[in-house]
Structures are given as C-alpha cells and as structure tokens.
Design an enzyme around this catalytic site. Structure first.
Site, PDB file in Angstrom:
ATOM      1  N   TRP A 101       1.307  -1.688   0.114  1.00 10.99           N
ATOM      2  CA  TRP A 101       0.007   0.255   0.047  1.00 10.99           C
ATOM      3  C   TRP A 101       0.940   0.916   0.080  1.00 10.99           C
ATOM      4  O   TRP A 101       0.813   2.642  -0.819  1.00 10.99           O
ATOM      5  CB  TRP A 101      -0.937  -0.109   1.596  1.00 10.99           C
ATOM      6  N   ASP A 167      -1.951   6.335   6.228  1.00 14.00           N
ATOM      7  CA  ASP A 167      -3.413   5.897   6.137  1.00 14.00           C
ATOM      8  C   ASP A 167      -3.303   4.874   7.246  1.00 14.00           C
ATOM      9  O   ASP A 167      -2.502   3.850   7.317  1.00 14.00           O
ATOM     10  CB  ASP A 167      -2.661   4.603   4.672  1.00 14.00           C
ATOM     11  N   LYS A 191     -12.389  -2.453   6.899  1.00 13.74           N
ATOM     12  CA  LYS A 191     -11.120  -3.393   7.181  1.00 13.74           C
ATOM     13  C   LYS A 191     -11.631  -3.029   8.310  1.00 13.74           C
ATOM     14  O   LYS A 191     -11.266  -4.202   9.428  1.00 13.74           O
ATOM     15  CB  LYS A 191      -9.744  -2.998   7.416  1.00 13.74           C
TER      16      LYS A 191
HETATM   17  C1  LIG Z   1      -6.925  -2.470   2.061  1.00 10.37           C
HETATM   18  C2  LIG Z   1      -5.246  -1.465   2.099  1.00 10.37           C
HETATM   19  C3  LIG Z   1      -6.335  -0.204   1.309  1.00 10.37           C
HETATM   20  C4  LIG Z   1      -6.631  -0.008   0.296  1.00 10.37           C
HETATM   21  O1  LIG Z   1      -8.124   0.181  -0.115  1.00 10.37           O
HETATM   22  P1  LIG Z   1      -8.982   0.424  -1.111  1.00 10.37           P
HETATM   23  O2  LIG Z   1     -10.008   1.267  -0.473  1.00 10.37           O
HETATM   24  O3  LIG Z   1      -9.431  -0.624  -1.661  1.00 10.37           O
HETATM   25  O4  LIG Z   1      -8.700   1.185  -1.990  1.00 10.37           O
HETATM   26  C5  LIG Z   1      -5.107   0.453   1.462  1.00 10.37           C
HETATM   27  N1  LIG Z   1      -4.358   0.910   2.219  1.00 10.37           N
HETATM   28  C6  LIG Z   1      -4.696  -0.152   3.310  1.00 10.37           C
HETATM   29  C7  LIG Z   1      -3.623   0.098   4.188  1.00 10.37           C
HETATM   30  C8  LIG Z   1      -5.254  -1.557   3.546  1.00 10.37           C
HETATM   31  O5  LIG Z   1      -5.372  -2.051   4.225  1.00 10.37           O
END
Ligand SMILES: *Cc1c(COP(=O)(O)O)cnc(C)c1O
Length: 356
Positions: A101, A167, A191
């Site tokens: 990511w 993030d 998540k």
């Molecule tokens: C799942 C995830 C993403 C991507 O998320 P999307 O909503 O599918 O774009 C980005 N960063 C982290 C840390 C993730 O776990």
C-alpha cells in the site's frame, strides 16, 4: 454453522451491527421506508451522517480544528488525493515504504511534487518497520500505520516538525492516537468500520488551501468541508453501517477499551505461534507485529492443505495469506471476538499434538 471470519477486507463486522443494518434496510426508523430508498437530504439521513461525524470526533478526541469527511474511491483514491491537495510541485513529501500500500501511495504522489522515500523495509520482504528520523523540513511525512498484507504495524508515531499523513485503513479506531501529530488520516471503511464504499478522511484545517494547482471540485477536500460531505450523493448505506459500528465501539467503552481487547486477542494468537512447533510467525520482531493482521507459515508445507481443511470444518474462514506473501493471515479486527481467536489457537495446538 458458527463461522469464525478472519478475512482481511471486506471483513468482519459486529453481529449486532449487521442485525441493526438489516432492520434499517427493511424499515428505517419506523418510517416504513428502507434506508436504501430515502433521500440523502432527508432528516433521517442527515442525522445519520452527522452522528457518524460526531462519534468519530468523540471517540478519537479530535480537537476543533480537525474536519471529518466521508469520501469515495477507497483508500486508493487518497493515494493521489492527498498529494494533489497538500503538495505543491516544488515541495517535498517524505514517505516510509512498508509494503504494497505504501508503494502504491508513493507511485501516485510522484506526479504531484518532490517525493523522498525516507526508509523502506523492502530488503527483507517488508517483514519489519524500518528505522527513520522525522525530517526537519518538508511538507508532510506519509506512513501506513498498519500493513494489512505483511502484518507489521507502527506502534509509535514521532512528534516533530512535519505533520504526519497516515493511511490507517486497517487499524482505524483500533487504539487511541495522539491526533495532534497528524495532519491528515484516511481509512477505507471495509477493514475495521463498515462495508466497502466509504473512506473516512480526518484533516487538520491548516493543511488545506496551500496548493496552487487547480483541483477538480470533487477531489478537493475543501468541497467536502464546505458541503458536509454532501456536494453529491454520498454512499448512504456504507455511512449508515459505519455509524452503527461507531455506536458499537462507544458502547464497548471506546477505543481505549477496544485496544485492550485487541491486545488480548493478539497475545493469544502470537503466543500460540511462538510456542507451537508447526507454525512460525512471519514478523520476527515482536515490537513490529500487527495487532490486526497476524501473518504466519507452517514449518512443514506438506501439512498446509490438511490444516486448511480442518480449519474449514471448524468454520474458520479467510486465513489464507495474501497471494503476494503466501502462508496464512488471520485478521483479527475490532469486531473479531476473542472466542473465535481461541477456536483457531485450539485447533493449531490440537493439530500439532496429532501431527507434530
Ligand atoms: C485495503 C487497504 C488499502 C486499499 O483500500 P481500497 O479501499 O481498496 O482502495 C489501502 N491501504 C491499506 C492499509 C489497506 O489495508
């Protein structure tokens, strides 16, 4: 059959939340209408979005100069939306690369300004959190607080000259944070918060309005601030379910209490991995291990299929590792009950006694 859901995302939500959401889908607030078919401008829905915003502010103890926004396009859209809104062409942003990511965030940010990769753990397959020093100048420092795929997590955030842009998709609301260290936080809901379709952005007021470029209306954070995340139709149902999860977190005693529960679950699972001769955790350094995504391998590859089959018979789903890493990954987000983690560790222990 009683299921034990270890999927990494979309992922487990509290049973109570799903039941309440199902009720709202049939008859929302005794209106004889579904939440799915009412105007986002109706009083019933504006109460939902306002209460979601207020709960995030309350649970994270946000100071007044932070805005809570509900955006779309997933966390992946934030990979370019953050530099587009925060970074001028001639300014520098620092990124720590701790996995897939972060790598994607770095690739997107490169088109908007000067990007420096401050540290990386790629040399060891991203199985640790690299050492780095907060730079003395620059626009922001970007971190990925929890590395969903590899199973590492930052357990400490530096205080310093630069605001951290973070993030937090896979550990949002899993623990208290010292929010003043952060200029911007983003998290895709699927998540740890709600269904896929909404992404929460928390942004400090002074981060906005400092770039010269023209930003399309719907990619400009200021549009979301001005319009209460309702410039256009927001993802109504994901916001509704997220609001129910936020209420659930509050009822559990807030993120402080949730963190204690998360630590207890992680301790149970890592404890088993550290003592069971058939299994090894992917992350050697205990200080870098994720409390959300526990990654591991089996010492004897010949036993993998039979362990997966037994797990399936016990209602355990979603423990296959990400395709880029292999092995196993058990995601134990906020909503995961300790009793489900116990079902997994007991199977591991029993399996080792029979086959070890
Ligand atoms: C799942 C995830 C993403 C991507 O998320 P999307 O909503 O599918 O774009 C980005 N960063 C982290 C840390 C993730 O776990």
């Amino acid at each position: 059959m009683k299921m034990h859901n270890f999927y990494a995302g979309p992922a487990i939500l509290p049973k109570e939340v799903i039941k309440e959401a199902a009720k709202g889908a049939l008859n929302f607030n005794q209106s004889d209408l579904s939440i799915l078919e009412i105007s986002h401008r109706s009083k019933d829905f504006t109460e939902v979005i306002e209460s979601a915003e207020a709960l995030i502010k309350e649970l994270l103890h946000l100071p007044k100069n932070y805005h809570v926004l509900f955006t779309t396009g997933g966390a992946s859209t934030q990979f370019f939306m953050t530099p587009m809104n925060l970074l001028n062409d001639n300014e520098t942003a620092y990124y720590v690369n701790t996995g897939t990511w972060s790598t994607k965030a770095i690739a997107e940010a490169k088109s908007f300004g000067n990007l420096v990769e401050l540290a990386s753990s790629e040399d060891k397959g991203f199985n640790y959190i690299p050492k780095y020093k907060m730079p003395s100048s620059g626009k922001y420092l970007h971190l990925t607080s929890n590395n969903t795929i590899y199973g590492t997590q930052f357990h400490h955030f530096p205080k310093g000259n630069l605001p951290i842009v973070c993030d937090m998709s896979s550990d949002f609301l899993s623990r208290p944070i010292d929010v003043e260290k952060f200029g911007l936080i983003y998290a895709g809901a699927q998540k740890n918060l709600g269904p896929a379709g909404v992404t929460v952005v928390i942004v400090r007021e002074d981060m906005l309005g400092t770039v010269r470029r023209q930003i399309p209306t719907l990619l400009d954070y200021r549009t979301f601030v001005k319009k209460g995340s309702m410039f256009n139709t927001p993802p109504v149902f994901p916001i509704y379910v997220s609001m129910l999860t936020l209420k659930w977190i509050k009822a559990k005693g807030g993120v402080e209490k949730i963190e204690r529960m998360n630590k207890s679950k992680a301790k149970l699972l890592y404890g088993e991995l550290d003592k069971n001769p058939l299994f090894v955790p992917n992350i050697p350094n205990k200080r870098d291990r994720s409390l959300m995504n526990v990654t591991f391998q089996m010492t004897n590859p010949k036993l993998v299929e039979s362990f997966l089959a037994e797990a399936g018979k016990n209602g355990i789903v979603g423990i296959k590792g990400h395709r880029s890493v292999g092995g196993f990954r058990a995601s134990i987000y906020n909503a995961m009950p300790r009793s489900s983690v116990k079902v997994l560790t007991e199977l591991m222990s029993d399996f080792a006694q029979r086959k070890g």
